[in-house]
Scaffold this motif. Structure first.
Motif, PDB file in Angstrom:
ATOM      1  N   GLY A 355    -105.833 -41.182   7.705  1.00 10.98           N
ATOM      2  CA  GLY A 355    -104.733 -42.153   7.730  1.00 10.98           C
ATOM      3  C   GLY A 355    -104.329 -42.557   6.316  1.00 10.98           C
ATOM      4  O   GLY A 355    -103.138 -42.676   6.003  1.00 10.98           O
ATOM      5  N   ALA A 356    -105.325 -42.729   5.434  1.00  9.62           N
ATOM      6  CA  ALA A 356    -105.039 -43.134   4.046  1.00  9.62           C
ATOM      7  C   ALA A 356    -104.263 -42.030   3.326  1.00  9.62           C
ATOM      8  O   ALA A 356    -103.287 -42.308   2.610  1.00  9.62           O
ATOM      9  CB  ALA A 356    -106.344 -43.441   3.314  1.00  9.62           C
ATOM     10  N   ILE A 357    -104.670 -40.779   3.507  1.00  9.91           N
ATOM     11  CA  ILE A 357    -103.977 -39.664   2.822  1.00  9.91           C
ATOM     12  C   ILE A 357    -102.550 -39.549   3.364  1.00  9.91           C
ATOM     13  O   ILE A 357    -101.586 -39.399   2.608  1.00  9.91           O
ATOM     14  CB  ILE A 357    -104.755 -38.330   2.980  1.00  9.91           C
ATOM     15  CG1 ILE A 357    -106.141 -38.427   2.330  1.00  9.91           C
ATOM     16  CG2 ILE A 357    -103.968 -37.180   2.365  1.00  9.91           C
ATOM     17  CD1 ILE A 357    -106.996 -37.168   2.436  1.00  9.91           C
ATOM     18  N   LEU A 358    -102.421 -39.649   4.685  1.00 12.12           N
ATOM     19  CA  LEU A 358    -101.090 -39.533   5.307  1.00 12.12           C
ATOM     20  C   LEU A 358    -100.152 -40.618   4.754  1.00 12.12           C
ATOM     21  O   LEU A 358     -99.012 -40.326   4.353  1.00 12.12           O
ATOM     22  CB  LEU A 358    -101.258 -39.650   6.832  1.00 12.12           C
ATOM     23  CG  LEU A 358    -100.036 -39.557   7.715  1.00 12.12           C
ATOM     24  CD1 LEU A 358     -99.205 -38.327   7.411  1.00 12.12           C
ATOM     25  CD2 LEU A 358    -100.453 -39.553   9.202  1.00 12.12           C
ATOM     26  N   LEU A 379    -110.774 -33.593  18.314  1.00  8.18           N
ATOM     27  CA  LEU A 379    -111.032 -34.970  18.728  1.00  8.18           C
ATOM     28  C   LEU A 379    -109.806 -35.850  18.481  1.00  8.18           C
ATOM     29  O   LEU A 379    -109.271 -35.886  17.364  1.00  8.18           O
ATOM     30  CB  LEU A 379    -112.247 -35.520  17.977  1.00  8.18           C
ATOM     31  CG  LEU A 379    -113.541 -34.704  18.182  1.00  8.18           C
ATOM     32  CD1 LEU A 379    -114.680 -35.266  17.347  1.00  8.18           C
ATOM     33  CD2 LEU A 379    -113.935 -34.660  19.666  1.00  8.18           C
ATOM     34  N   ALA A 380    -109.407 -36.576  19.515  1.00  6.04           N
ATOM     35  CA  ALA A 380    -108.188 -37.390  19.444  1.00  6.04           C
ATOM     36  C   ALA A 380    -108.243 -38.393  18.293  1.00  6.04           C
ATOM     37  O   ALA A 380    -107.221 -38.679  17.666  1.00  6.04           O
ATOM     38  CB  ALA A 380    -107.986 -38.124  20.766  1.00  6.04           C
ATOM     39  N   VAL A 381    -109.436 -38.916  17.999  1.00  6.42           N
ATOM     40  CA  VAL A 381    -109.544 -39.949  16.966  1.00  6.42           C
ATOM     41  C   VAL A 381    -109.079 -39.442  15.598  1.00  6.42           C
ATOM     42  O   VAL A 381    -108.636 -40.228  14.752  1.00  6.42           O
ATOM     43  CB  VAL A 381    -111.007 -40.495  16.930  1.00  6.42           C
ATOM     44  CG1 VAL A 381    -112.004 -39.422  16.530  1.00  6.42           C
ATOM     45  CG2 VAL A 381    -111.137 -41.696  16.017  1.00  6.42           C
ATOM     46  N   ASP A 384    -104.108 -37.166  17.430  1.00  3.27           N
ATOM     47  CA  ASP A 384    -102.978 -37.983  17.878  1.00  3.27           C
ATOM     48  C   ASP A 384    -103.180 -39.470  17.580  1.00  3.27           C
ATOM     49  O   ASP A 384    -102.204 -40.183  17.345  1.00  3.27           O
ATOM     50  CB  ASP A 384    -102.621 -37.746  19.342  1.00  3.27           C
ATOM     51  CG  ASP A 384    -103.770 -37.316  20.205  1.00  3.27           C
ATOM     52  OD1 ASP A 384    -104.639 -36.573  19.726  1.00  3.27           O
ATOM     53  OD2 ASP A 384    -103.801 -37.724  21.368  1.00  3.27           O
ATOM     54  N   SER A 385    -104.445 -39.946  17.552  1.00  2.00           N
ATOM     55  CA  SER A 385    -104.654 -41.378  17.233  1.00  2.00           C
ATOM     56  C   SER A 385    -104.189 -41.671  15.819  1.00  2.00           C
ATOM     57  O   SER A 385    -103.549 -42.707  15.572  1.00  2.00           O
ATOM     58  CB  SER A 385    -106.125 -41.761  17.324  1.00  2.00           C
ATOM     59  OG  SER A 385    -106.592 -41.537  18.597  1.00  2.00           O
ATOM     60  N   VAL A 387    -101.938 -40.023  14.038  1.00  2.00           N
ATOM     61  CA  VAL A 387    -100.480 -39.880  13.920  1.00  2.00           C
ATOM     62  C   VAL A 387     -99.781 -41.037  14.635  1.00  2.00           C
ATOM     63  O   VAL A 387     -98.820 -41.617  14.115  1.00  2.00           O
ATOM     64  CB  VAL A 387    -100.029 -38.512  14.469  1.00  2.00           C
ATOM     65  CG1 VAL A 387     -98.519 -38.392  14.451  1.00  2.00           C
ATOM     66  CG2 VAL A 387    -100.657 -37.386  13.646  1.00  2.00           C
ATOM     67  N   GLN A 388    -100.317 -41.397  15.795  1.00  2.00           N
ATOM     68  CA  GLN A 388     -99.703 -42.505  16.537  1.00  2.00           C
ATOM     69  C   GLN A 388     -99.801 -43.812  15.737  1.00  2.00           C
ATOM     70  O   GLN A 388     -98.827 -44.552  15.621  1.00  2.00           O
ATOM     71  CB  GLN A 388    -100.404 -42.677  17.882  1.00  2.00           C
ATOM     72  CG  GLN A 388     -99.479 -43.108  18.954  1.00  2.00           C
ATOM     73  CD  GLN A 388    -100.016 -42.729  20.328  1.00  2.00           C
ATOM     74  OE1 GLN A 388    -101.177 -42.369  20.492  1.00  2.00           O
ATOM     75  NE2 GLN A 388     -99.166 -42.817  21.330  1.00  2.00           N
ATOM     76  N   GLY A 389    -100.975 -44.049  15.158  1.00  2.00           N
ATOM     77  CA  GLY A 389    -101.173 -45.241  14.330  1.00  2.00           C
ATOM     78  C   GLY A 389    -100.186 -45.246  13.174  1.00  2.00           C
ATOM     79  O   GLY A 389     -99.620 -46.288  12.826  1.00  2.00           O
ATOM     80  N   PHE A 390     -99.967 -44.091  12.604  1.00  2.00           N
ATOM     81  CA  PHE A 390     -99.037 -43.977  11.472  1.00  2.00           C
ATOM     82  C   PHE A 390     -97.602 -44.271  11.917  1.00  2.00           C
ATOM     83  O   PHE A 390     -96.880 -45.033  11.269  1.00  2.00           O
ATOM     84  CB  PHE A 390     -99.144 -42.562  10.878  1.00  2.00           C
ATOM     85  CG  PHE A 390     -98.197 -42.315   9.756  1.00  2.00           C
ATOM     86  CD1 PHE A 390     -98.471 -42.776   8.479  1.00  2.00           C
ATOM     87  CD2 PHE A 390     -97.007 -41.631   9.974  1.00  2.00           C
ATOM     88  CE1 PHE A 390     -97.585 -42.567   7.432  1.00  2.00           C
ATOM     89  CE2 PHE A 390     -96.113 -41.418   8.942  1.00  2.00           C
ATOM     90  CZ  PHE A 390     -96.403 -41.884   7.663  1.00  2.00           C
TER      91      PHE A 390
END
Ligand code: SAM
Length: 441
Positions: A355-358, A379-381, A384-385, A387-390
């Motif tokens: 998430g930090a790199i994205l 693993l979803a975590v 998609d988790s 990307v969805q969080g982003f």
């Protein structure tokens, strides 16, 4: 040479011990020790190490039945040797008498002569008591996976978990990527056929060629000249997808060892400008070597993708490939040591890093530009988790769910956002893909 076979078993035990008890990766342990084995024994050494690590839980279950008291910690090497011994009796064509005598001799070479009798007795009992036929035991033993991973896979893939576990335990096929600058996959397939090497193509992944039997790269026509590369076909989806928008200034943000950046360069036209970065100074040398073999050029830098302030020149990129560091749970069949080395908690740590790199890379993407988020995790975590969080926190980001071609759709599962290739589908590794577009304000 006398006792060459025993030496191979002893080395296999050292490598397995380094992975199972020393936390080293199988590739690193093999690279360290492979020079000590006779060239003629190298494929046996690899076969033993991969087989033992792949079947760790089953072999340990049998060892537990065969020895009365667990071995002392300082003799963990003999536990590894026993696993090497049993694996030969169970799943190889090595004649039983050779397997037993050379494994017993290996115990002496490993300076444990006092345990040679134990190794001998266990291997002989294994055959006598038909332990192979007595399967069962815990779920870990049945599936040769750690319990936490079986649980995580079941949670994310309730209907597919057994297929994934089976695919993880299978041997991976050898996939090549034909260099599109030089020839099509069909043309390279014909060149292989001229050399007596049978291979197949796959609809949806245009540059991919699958060998029916693995070969050494020195047997592949034009390999040293860059006409083809070794790369799983699922990994080949990345460059074709990112290049559908015809970008000219592209960042490969986690590039080492350079598989996908080489593909991007092969697809890039006149004036194509690729920057390839990776935070690992050693691994980035592999990017240089790979590009050199292909005869193609990128700007290559050791750099931290989560901190563009340190390396970005201020000109936005049209497209970014983020092949993020991940648990690699989609490529277990190629790296069975992942089952031993990963921990349940790793995925949450990785998810935070991803998430930090994205988030950091989003700042260097031009409006209208596309970022392809990729992992070799199932693993979803981490997928998609992330990307969805982003998407929830970045109003200027939308998913572009359009795939690079219609045939590739058959190889992928649609997720809440993004797509997953499950390991084993059409002989592919497991990969997750999500394409994000930066809105033009
Ligand atoms: C999945 S591998 C990339 C494989 C590569 N794209 C290929 O196709 O050959 C992930 C890479 O991310 C790199 N990495 C991890 N953290 C990073 C960071 N903060 N910045 C840049 N690279 C990073 C690792 O060194 C590793 O080489």
């Amino acid at each position: 040479m006398a006792n060459a076979g025993a030496k191979t078993r002893a080395l296999a035990a050292e490598i397995v011990d380094a992975v199972a008890n020393g936390g080293q990766s199988l590739d690193a342990a093999l690279a360290q020790q492979e020079g000590r084995v006779l060239p003629g024994e190298r494929s046996l050494l690899r076969m033993l190490c991969f087989g033992v690590v792949r079947n760790h839980w089953q072999l340990q279950h049998w060892i537990g039945k065969l020895i009365d008291r667990p071995l002392k910690k300082r003799d963990s090497i003999i536990n590894a040797l026993l696993a090497v011994g049993l694996f030969q009796l169970w799943d190889t064509r090595v004649p039983d008498h050779a397997a037993v005598s050379q494994t017993v001799e290996a115990a002496r070479q490993l300076r444990r002569p006092q345990l040679a009798g134990l190794v001998n007795a266990c291997m002989r009992r294994f055959g006598r008591e038909h332990l192979v036929e007595q399967l069962g035991g815990t779920e870990e033993v049945t599936w040769n996976h750690p319990a936490w991973l079986i649980e995580a896979l079941r949670k994310d893939w309730p209907d597919d978990v057994e297929g994934i576990l089976e695919a993880n335990n299978a041997r991976a096929p050898m996939w090549l990527r034909a260099n599109a600058k030089r020839q099509s996959a069909a043309e390279y397939q014909a060149r292989l056929a001229d050399e007596g090497i049978a291979a197949d193509l796959l609809a949806g992944i245009p540059d991919a060629v699958r060998l029916r039997e693995p070969r050494g790269v020195d047997e592949l026509p034009g390999f040293m000249e860059g006409d083809a590369s070794v790369q799983d076909a699922a990994a080949q989806i990345a460059a074709r997808w990112l290049m559908t928008g015809n970008p000219s200034r592209v960042l490969d943000a986690c590039a080492a060892p350079g598989g996908k950046s080489g593909h991007l360069l092969e697809l890039g036209g006149e004036g194509f400008d690729l920057t390839a970065i990776d935070s690992d100074a050693q691994r980035i040398e592999r990017v240089r070597e790979n590009h050199e073999r292909l005869g193609l050029n990128a700007t290559i830098m050791v750099a931290d993708a989560s901190n563009p302030g340190e390396w970005w020149d201020g000109t936005p990129f049209d497209a970014i490939l983020l092949d993020a560091p991940c648990s690699a749970t989609g490529v277990i069949r190629r790296h069975p040591d992942i089952k031993l080395l990963r921990r349940a908690s790793d995925s949450n740590d990785l998810s935070a890093l991803q998430g930090a790199i994205l988030g950091a890379l989003w700042q260097v993407l031009a409006p209208g530009g596309r970022l392809l988020y990729v992992t070799c995790s199932v693993l979803a975590v981490e997928n998609d988790s992330v990307v969805q969080g982003f998407l929830e926190t970045h109003g200027d980001a939308v998913e572009d769910a359009l795939l690079p071609n219609n045939n590739v759709r058959d190889l992928m599962r649609r997720k809440a956002c993004g797509y997953q290739v499950l390991p084993g589908t059409a002989g592919l590794d497991g990969f997750y893909y999500a394409c994000l577009v930066k809105k033009v304000s």
